[in-house]
Scaffold this active site. Structure first.
Site, PDB file in Angstrom:
ATOM      1  N   LYS A  18       0.702  -1.056  -0.039  1.00 53.12           N
ATOM      2  CA  LYS A  18       0.105   0.060   0.012  1.00 53.12           C
ATOM      3  C   LYS A  18       0.939   1.125  -0.008  1.00 53.12           C
ATOM      4  CE  LYS A  18      -2.514   0.008   3.937  1.00 53.12           C
ATOM      5  NZ  LYS A  18      -3.354  -0.152   4.792  1.00 53.12           N
TER       6      LYS A  18
ATOM      7  N   ASP B  75      -6.571 -11.169   7.593  1.00 53.09           N
ATOM      8  CA  ASP B  75      -6.175  -9.828   8.414  1.00 53.09           C
ATOM      9  C   ASP B  75      -6.568 -10.174  10.024  1.00 53.09           C
ATOM     10  OD1 ASP B  75      -4.963  -7.386   8.995  1.00 53.09           O
ATOM     11  OD2 ASP B  75      -6.370  -6.203   7.617  1.00 53.09           O
TER      12      ASP B  75
END
Ligand code: R5P
Length: 310
Positions: free
Chosen positions: A190, A216
């Site tokens: 990211k 996650d």
């Protein structure tokens, strides 16, 4: 052994008690008019090993205070040992100074729990494993991985799976699950090239034609996971599933998930989302109550907890 249930996740506490075949300790937990927490334990606690169950989820500060006050009442009731069972440990993301003059709030919360009188902590998928070291008492950090993997193997028939870390911090968790699935690994990198520009999601690894499973520890606004799913589809992924331990689910996260490219999201019940997620075909809640209950049983019998990691 006694179980004292906080008010943050009653359904999980009930499931844990059912598994252990124990009755939850009778207690009263209320708020004074000015919102102060009041706890009254209605049974003798002297000499007992007590497990207080409380997730420090929303409203985080209220739930932390309730946990501390429960621990204090147990200490003053001469409990032999007090294990703070914190299925979701809030404040965990504030585990280091990110800018000068900022707090390390996860350490502060750990200090509060220890100083209140907890003698052990049992928790699950801490945002960062090192948080265990913030406590100078034993910490058992369970992993939901065995429960998640079982669900994946039962429900996803694809033989072409890639497990995906939605950011660099999640690589260890995604790799561990990928290893159990015998699958490949992809990582989302990211990046914001310039301030004010939207994030660019670079996919590291081959996802073309694959069934991607994003792993996650938590979903909050949903931004990380929804953007990751979008990037995976753009890079040729066939379908995207998400397996997340803690459903923090703030703001418009549920609406965002519903309109995202995610095929299905599985979260556990470390946080009570039963009122938020009703008749949602995209989000499924699976229970980690047996795992936590088994750990409680083993701690109370002083037997090994580590085999629960497999
Ligand atoms: C980040 O390090 C965490 O593991 C989660 O990916 C993140 O906190 C999720 O937040 P959100 O859903 O708001 O993007």
């Amino acid at each position: 052994m006694k179980i004292l249930a906080g008010t943050s996740n009653s359904s999980l506490c009930n499931e844990i008690c059912k598994y252990l075949k124990v009755r939850p300790t009778e207690r009263m937990i209320t708020r004074f008019a000015d919102s102060e927490v009041y706890v009254e334990i209605k049974e003798n606690m002297r000499g007992n090993d007590v497990f207080v169950i409380q997730s420090t989820s929303y409203p985080a500060n209220d739930n932390i205070m309730e946990l501390l006050i429960c621990i204090d009442s147990l200490r003053r009731s001469s409990a032999k040992s007090i294990t703070a069972v914190i299925p979701y440990f809030g404040y965990a993301r504030q585990d280091r100074k990110v800018v000068p003059r900022s707090p390390i709030s996860a350490k502060l919360v750990a200090n509060l729990i220890v100083n209140a009188g907890a003698t052990r902590v049992l928790t699950m998928d801490l945002h960062a494993n090192q948080i265990q070291g913030f406590f100078d008492i034993p910490v058992d950090n369970l992993f939901a991985a065995p429960v998640l993997v079982k669900h994946i193997l039962k429900n996803i028939s694809s033989k072409n799976i890639v497990s995906v870390a939605p950011d660099v911090g999640g690589v260890e968790r995604a790799r561990a699950i990928g290893k159990r699935l015998n699958s490949g690994l992809a990582i989302i990198d990211k990046r914001r090239e310039k301030p004010g520009q939207s994030e660019v999601m670079n996919v590291i690894g081959n996802v073309k034609g694959k069934t991607c499973i994003i792993i996650d520890d938590l979903i909050d606004s949903g931004g990380t996971i929804c953007n990751a799913a979008e990037a995976l589809i753009k890079n040729g992924a066939k379908e995207v599933y998400c397996y997340v331990v803690h459903g923090v689910l703030t703001g418009k996260s549920i609406a965002n998930i519903n309109k995202s490219k995610i095929k299905k999201m599985i979260i556990t019940n470390t946080i009570d989302n039963t009122k938020k997620i009703i008749n949602n075909s995209k989000i499924e809640i699976i229970s980690i109550a047996p795992l936590i209950a088994e750990a409680i049983k083993r701690i109370s019998k002083s037997t090994s907890v580590s085999s629960l990691f497999n």
